[in-house]
Design an enzyme around this catalytic site. Sequence first.
Site, mmCIF file in Angstrom:
data_model
loop_
_atom_site.group_PDB
_atom_site.id
_atom_site.type_symbol
_atom_site.label_atom_id
_atom_site.label_comp_id
_atom_site.label_asym_id
_atom_site.label_seq_id
_atom_site.Cartn_x
_atom_site.Cartn_y
_atom_site.Cartn_z
ATOM 1 N N CYS A 100 0.841 -1.189 0.000
ATOM 2 C CA CYS A 100 0.000 0.000 0.000
ATOM 3 C C CYS A 100 0.883 1.249 0.000
ATOM 4 O O CYS A 100 0.608 2.228 -0.691
ATOM 5 C CB CYS A 100 -0.897 -0.023 1.236
ATOM 6 S SG CYS A 100 -2.007 1.370 1.297
ATOM 7 N N CYS A 200 -4.687 -2.243 5.705
ATOM 8 C CA CYS A 200 -4.749 -0.787 5.618
ATOM 9 C C CYS A 200 -5.914 -0.350 4.748
ATOM 10 O O CYS A 200 -6.020 0.788 4.405
ATOM 11 C CB CYS A 200 -3.433 -0.222 5.112
ATOM 12 S SG CYS A 200 -3.113 -0.512 3.388
#
Length: 395
Positions: A100, A200
């Site tokens: 991410c 996330c």
Amino acid sequence: MKKVVVGLSGGVDSSVTAYLLQQEGYEVIGLFMKNWHDDTVTISDECPWLDDSNDAMMVAEKLGIPFQTVDLSEEYKERIVDYMFREYELGRTPNPDVLCNREIKFDVFMKIALSLGADYVATGHYCRKGIIEKDGETIYQLLAGKDDNKDQSYFLCQLTQEQLSKTLFPIGELLKPEVRKIAAEQDLITADKKDSQGLCFIGKVRLPEFLQQKLKAKEGVIVEIDSQREQYQELPDNFSSKTEELEQLSRKFQYELTDGKVVGKHQGAHYFTKGQRKGLAVGGTPEPLFVIDTDVDENIIYTGQGKEHPGLFRKALFVSNKEVHWVRKDLAIAPDTELKVQGRIRYRQELQEATLHQTENGLYVVFEKAQSAITEGQFVAWYLEDELVGSGVIS
């Protein structure tokens, strides 16, 4: 006046990041990344990203900075979610947080920020950036955060010099309690907000349920391997070459159905990862069972009793050349050379003494002490003192 775009996540760390930059005299813009809104896979009725974006907006209002939301869910699905499913299907365990940062926050998001005229992007990561001059060149260092409990340099192990040059980490010098204190003093709504856990992007979703949406369940067997097994005993110590030794040390144990006894059933080997203990639902063993290997082709999970089972441990791991990443390219080692480092194979693991060996076909990381649950698809990161200098995907 320099302009900084802060990735406001609706958490306390990014809120204080924005405040500190404002105090330092930057022109600050708050940007909230919406990475996920496929409601078919959010398990609870709560919609965490909505709460988070509201909190982020209120922090921006309080600080008097412009705020907007960017929708990155398409890139997110493509670069992170689809990739995760592919990796799990292949029996590997990806690290979505590292990805991410590499693919979204410091790539797609950073490009948007720079297109808004920003000089820098800032995030609420617990790490620090150093700047040194070497041979007339400016080199950026990725340093561990001051707060040992919270150091997040590992998650940023895939960043490049170019990305670091445009990044600021204002809270890297602070301890978590200090960050909360600043937030409380400034009356920011996020001061007491719990740290976000889990992936996330999916907020409140638990990974197995998430995987089950795309990876079909299929029943298979759980096999227990005895810790006294011969293949654990017979590691040779006379090698004809250094490469042969490295290959031997990093080699995975291979198992077949007949190597152990069937102790239970599972709903899909691809839901399980090395070192995992929960979810096996096999009772009656003196010590709990741990996953020591999964075979997704045959759909078998191999397990062993206790966290000291020899099937969990290896002294070395291998990273193929295309997966080796040097944050400090100037420190990269040439073939047939080695470098003493400290390494970790997962977030929050204590740093371990290790030596890197570069060969023609890839990089070997040999640890002084055998490591438990070295997992393909995860990242190994290596440090010189408190500086993260490189990383790679474990093959």
